[in-house]
Each structure stands twice: as structure tokens, then as C-alpha cells.
Scaffold this motif. Structure first.
Motif, PDB file in Angstrom:
ATOM      1  N   VAL A 107       0.863  -1.179   0.000  1.00 38.53           N
ATOM      2  CA  VAL A 107       0.000   0.000   0.000  1.00 38.53           C
ATOM      3  C   VAL A 107       0.898   1.226   0.000  1.00 38.53           C
ATOM      4  O   VAL A 107       1.793   1.355   0.844  1.00 38.53           O
ATOM      5  CB  VAL A 107      -0.942   0.017   1.216  1.00 38.53           C
ATOM      6  N   LEU A 108       0.660   2.134  -0.954  1.00 33.78           N
ATOM      7  CA  LEU A 108       1.532   3.286  -1.142  1.00 33.78           C
ATOM      8  C   LEU A 108       0.721   4.562  -1.299  1.00 33.78           C
ATOM      9  O   LEU A 108      -0.396   4.541  -1.824  1.00 33.78           O
ATOM     10  CB  LEU A 108       2.398   3.103  -2.393  1.00 33.78           C
ATOM     11  N   SER A 120       2.524   2.691 -17.038  1.00 34.07           N
ATOM     12  CA  SER A 120       3.568   2.312 -16.090  1.00 34.07           C
ATOM     13  C   SER A 120       3.391   3.091 -14.796  1.00 34.07           C
ATOM     14  O   SER A 120       2.856   4.200 -14.789  1.00 34.07           O
ATOM     15  CB  SER A 120       4.964   2.599 -16.663  1.00 34.07           C
ATOM     16  N   VAL A 121       3.846   2.518 -13.703  1.00 30.35           N
ATOM     17  CA  VAL A 121       3.863   3.202 -12.411  1.00 30.35           C
ATOM     18  C   VAL A 121       5.266   3.059 -11.831  1.00 30.35           C
ATOM     19  O   VAL A 121       6.008   2.138 -12.181  1.00 30.35           O
ATOM     20  CB  VAL A 121       2.813   2.623 -11.431  1.00 30.35           C
ATOM     21  N   PHE A 122       5.620   3.979 -10.949  1.00 30.16           N
ATOM     22  CA  PHE A 122       6.942   3.936 -10.323  1.00 30.16           C
ATOM     23  C   PHE A 122       6.793   3.944  -8.810  1.00 30.16           C
ATOM     24  O   PHE A 122       5.946   4.648  -8.254  1.00 30.16           O
ATOM     25  CB  PHE A 122       7.792   5.141 -10.735  1.00 30.16           C
ATOM     26  N   ALA A 123       7.650   3.163  -8.128  1.00 32.97           N
ATOM     27  CA  ALA A 123       7.691   3.163  -6.665  1.00 32.97           C
ATOM     28  C   ALA A 123       9.134   3.022  -6.211  1.00 32.97           C
ATOM     29  O   ALA A 123       9.916   2.277  -6.814  1.00 32.97           O
ATOM     30  CB  ALA A 123       6.845   2.028  -6.096  1.00 32.97           C
ATOM     31  N   PRO A 124       9.531   3.720  -5.142  1.00 30.36           N
ATOM     32  CA  PRO A 124      10.909   3.630  -4.639  1.00 30.36           C
ATOM     33  C   PRO A 124      11.126   2.368  -3.810  1.00 30.36           C
ATOM     34  O   PRO A 124      10.196   1.816  -3.223  1.00 30.36           O
ATOM     35  CB  PRO A 124      11.052   4.888  -3.783  1.00 30.36           C
ATOM     36  N   ILE A 125      12.382   1.954  -3.734  1.00 29.56           N
ATOM     37  CA  ILE A 125      12.734   0.672  -3.118  1.00 29.56           C
ATOM     38  C   ILE A 125      13.109   0.774  -1.648  1.00 29.56           C
ATOM     39  O   ILE A 125      13.227  -0.244  -0.971  1.00 29.56           O
ATOM     40  CB  ILE A 125      13.937   0.055  -3.859  1.00 29.56           C
ATOM     41  N   THR A 136       6.115  -1.654   1.460  1.00 28.45           N
ATOM     42  CA  THR A 136       7.354  -2.388   1.220  1.00 28.45           C
ATOM     43  C   THR A 136       7.324  -2.952  -0.190  1.00 28.45           C
ATOM     44  O   THR A 136       6.632  -3.929  -0.471  1.00 28.45           O
ATOM     45  CB  THR A 136       7.519  -3.516   2.253  1.00 28.45           C
ATOM     46  N   VAL A 137       8.085  -2.334  -1.078  1.00 24.22           N
ATOM     47  CA  VAL A 137       7.980  -2.621  -2.508  1.00 24.22           C
ATOM     48  C   VAL A 137       8.648  -3.939  -2.888  1.00 24.22           C
ATOM     49  O   VAL A 137       8.256  -4.580  -3.868  1.00 24.22           O
ATOM     50  CB  VAL A 137       8.578  -1.447  -3.315  1.00 24.22           C
ATOM     51  N   ASP A 138       9.647  -4.382  -2.111  1.00 24.41           N
ATOM     52  CA  ASP A 138      10.393  -5.569  -2.539  1.00 24.41           C
ATOM     53  C   ASP A 138       9.521  -6.820  -2.626  1.00 24.41           C
ATOM     54  O   ASP A 138       9.840  -7.748  -3.367  1.00 24.41           O
ATOM     55  CB  ASP A 138      11.595  -5.811  -1.623  1.00 24.41           C
ATOM     56  N   VAL A 139       8.398  -6.850  -1.890  1.00 27.47           N
ATOM     57  CA  VAL A 139       7.530  -8.032  -1.951  1.00 27.47           C
ATOM     58  C   VAL A 139       6.808  -8.136  -3.291  1.00 27.47           C
ATOM     59  O   VAL A 139       6.265  -9.191  -3.629  1.00 27.47           O
ATOM     60  CB  VAL A 139       6.498  -8.017  -0.806  1.00 27.47           C
ATOM     61  N   LEU A 140       6.801  -7.052  -4.061  1.00 25.02           N
ATOM     62  CA  LEU A 140       6.107  -7.044  -5.347  1.00 25.02           C
ATOM     63  C   LEU A 140       6.970  -7.551  -6.493  1.00 25.02           C
ATOM     64  O   LEU A 140       6.450  -7.993  -7.518  1.00 25.02           O
ATOM     65  CB  LEU A 140       5.664  -5.614  -5.694  1.00 25.02           C
TER      66      LEU A 140
END
Length: 312
Positions: A107-108, A120-125, A136-140
Motif C-alpha cells: 500500500v503506497l 507504467s507506475v513507479f515506486a521507490p525501493i 514495502t515494494v520488494d515483496v512485489l
């Protein structure tokens, strides 16, 4: 620390004299054949997630999160979405979005931006369980790896997005690190020495009482002041110790909450005077103050007015 050089005696800097570790000593370009991503987008996961870093943080923020100046620039991880995609999927700007891939979900906070490519979408790591709960993006991330480098396909993970509508939105400014199990969504940032800011939200059906009760109980010999309007879904509280602001909490049904900057300044004052105490729970000073707006350069405190609205 020295590393082995051509003369066998070591050198403090590699390639200081030029050249590469090839037979000719010159750089070599290695041709590669383009290969399509293993996991393509499809009707179930129609968008492509591109993950990466933001300017003021590095890796998992073990160092950069200790800097209030850097943390103030990017307080929480945001999902950047093109306006057309935000409209198509009913995702409001500054709201929260649930991002789901075949491998996990997060959830962001949403940032609608024309700088983001449609589709496209962008999220930081950088964020993890130390600094946040759900973002927590790494789970994606797509687990397919490059056969040579072993690096995952960080830049191509098929996802879908949907509006994550919490029971309430809120924030906390506090001198102490808090336990946040009672908040469905939370993200913490150090905004000054000895001062933390939490952006929080309650899961659907989750009230704020479980969050407030331990904060009130920790008041001790201090003073707890509060305002509650259950019908409007609003709650505001502050904890003072020896006349000094120790914590403030604001909760509402949407993201229309008081500006954090002025409230943060109150923590610098050794004692709140009558005027500050009278306006504290309103979330605004007696005289109108224009919000500082987005920070363009965290290192030098430059805002859009100084930078002409551009990017650094």
C-alpha cells in the motif's frame, strides 16, 4: 586500503593510470541480444511497475534516514501514476493505493504526475519494516533474474492498482519513536533532531481508539488535551510535559489535515504560550501563514519559488 595493481604492490585507486583489465588494456563493448521480459503484463496485471531510488535516499536508508534534511524531502514512498491511469482505476491524488503483483502486495501513497508514462507506475525501493508497515515494494518484485549478473527485473513487474480507502487518515508528530501496531498504515520519518513524523491511516473498519489509548496512558504527570468529533470522524490531541509540546495527533476522514510545518515549529519552543496553546488543536497559528510547498532541493532548502518550479 590498497588493492592489487599491475606492479603487484597495490594501489589506492583502480584505473588511476587509465586502461582496463582486458588483453589490450582498452574497453570492450560486448554485444547482447534483446530478450523480452519473462513476465509480461496482461488483463489481470495490466500495468508495469518500475522500481528504483529517489534522489535523497540510498538502499534501505540505514544512513540517509538518519538525516532530517534528507528525510523531509521524501517523507514516505509514493506510487507515481499517470493522470489517465489514476482516472481509469479511481485512484485519488494523495490517497492510498493497493498495488498487487503475482508475488505480493503493498500500500503506497499516490502521486498523480504527468511525468510518469501512461501504462507504467513507479515506486521507490528504500522503505522496509523499520520505517513503515505496508509500503514495502520488494515483496512485489518480479523474481526473474539476469543469467549473467543475477539481478532481478526491478524495472518490469506486472501489477494492478486499486484505491485503498482507509477508515481514517492522520499524522503524529512526536519526540519519541512509537509502536504503531494499532495503525493499519504507517510511515515514519525523522524531520528534526529528536522529532519524528508519522503518516498513518486506519484499515477499513478500524477505529482510532486503539491508537490513542496507549498514547494518552503514557502522559504520566504531563497534560493531555484533546478534541473529538465522532460524527465528523475527527480527533485531535496533544501531550505536553512541563508546558513543552511532546506529541500531537491529528485524525480525519480524508487527507484534508492541518499543515505539518507550523506544528513542527512548536516543538522548538521550551514552553507554549497562551496563544500557541489556544490554537494548537486548530492546527494553524493565529495569523495566516502560507505553506512552504514542495521542497525541490533538500540540501539547500530550495522550494519551487526559488527554483522557478523546475526540478533539480
Amino acid at each position: 586500503m590498497a588493492v592489487a595493481g599491475r606492479n603487484g604492490h597495490g594501489t589506492s585507486r583502480l584505473f588511476a593510470q587509465g586502461g582496463f583489465h582486458t588483453a589490450s588494456g582498452r574497453a570492450q563493448f560486448v554485444p547482447v541480444t534483446f530478450v523480452h521480459p519473462v513476465n509480461a503484463s496482461d488483463p489481470e496485471y495490466p500495468l508495469v511497475l518500475n522500481s528504483g531510488r529517489v534522489r535523497d535516499h540510498w538502499h534501505t536508508m540505514t544512513r540517509t534516514a538518519k538525516s532530517p534534511r534528507l528525510s523531509r524531502h521524501t517523507l514516505e514512498p509514493c506510487l507515481e501514476v499517470h493522470p489517465a491511469d489514476a482516472m481509469a482505476y479511481g485512484i485519488p491524488d494523495e490517497g492510498l493505493a493497493k498495488v498487487t503483483s503475482r508475488w505480493g502486495e503493498a500500500v503506497l501513497r499516490v502521486r498523480v504526475s504527468r511525468d510518469q508514462r501512461q501504462g507504467s507506475v513507479f515506486a521507490p525501493i528504500h522503505w522496509n519494516g523499520r520505517h513503515s508497515s505496508l509500503p514495502t515494494v520488494d515483496v512485489l518484485i518480479n523474481p526473474e533474474t539476469d543469467p549473467v549478473s543475477g539481478q532481478p527485473e526491478f524495472k518490469h513487474t506486472p501489477v494492478r492498482i486499486e484505491d485503498w480507502r482507509p477508515q481514517w487518515f492522520g499524522f503524529i508528530l512526536t519526540r519519541n519513536v512509537l509502536e504503531m501496531e494499532a495503525a493499519g498504515y504507517w510511515c515514519r520519518a525523522r524531520i528534526a533532531e529528536g522529532l519524528w513524523r508519522y503518516e498513518i491511516a486506519g484499515r477499513p473498519g478500524q477505529g482510532w481508539e486503539a491508537l490513542v489509548t496507549p498514547l494518552r496512558a503514557a502522559t504520566g504527570d504531563g497534560e493531555w488535551v484533546e478534541f473529538s468529533d465522532p460524527a465528523a470522524g475527527r480527533y485531535r490531541a496533544a501531550r505536553l510535559a512541563d508546558g513543552c509540546l511532546d506529541l500531537c495527533l491529528f485524525i480525519g476522514p480524508d487527507t484534508a489535515l492541518p499543515a505539518r510545518d507550523w506544528l513542527g515549529e512548536l516543538f522548538d519552543r521550551p514552553v507554549l504560550d497562551a496563544t500557541d496553546r489556544g490554537t494548537l488543536l486548530s492546527g494553524a497559528p493565529a495569523g495566516a501563514v502560507e505553506a512552504a510547498g514542495r521542497t525541490v532541493c533538500a540540501c539547500f532548502g530550495v522550494g519551487p519559488a526559488h527554483a522557478g518550479g523546475g526540478h533539480s
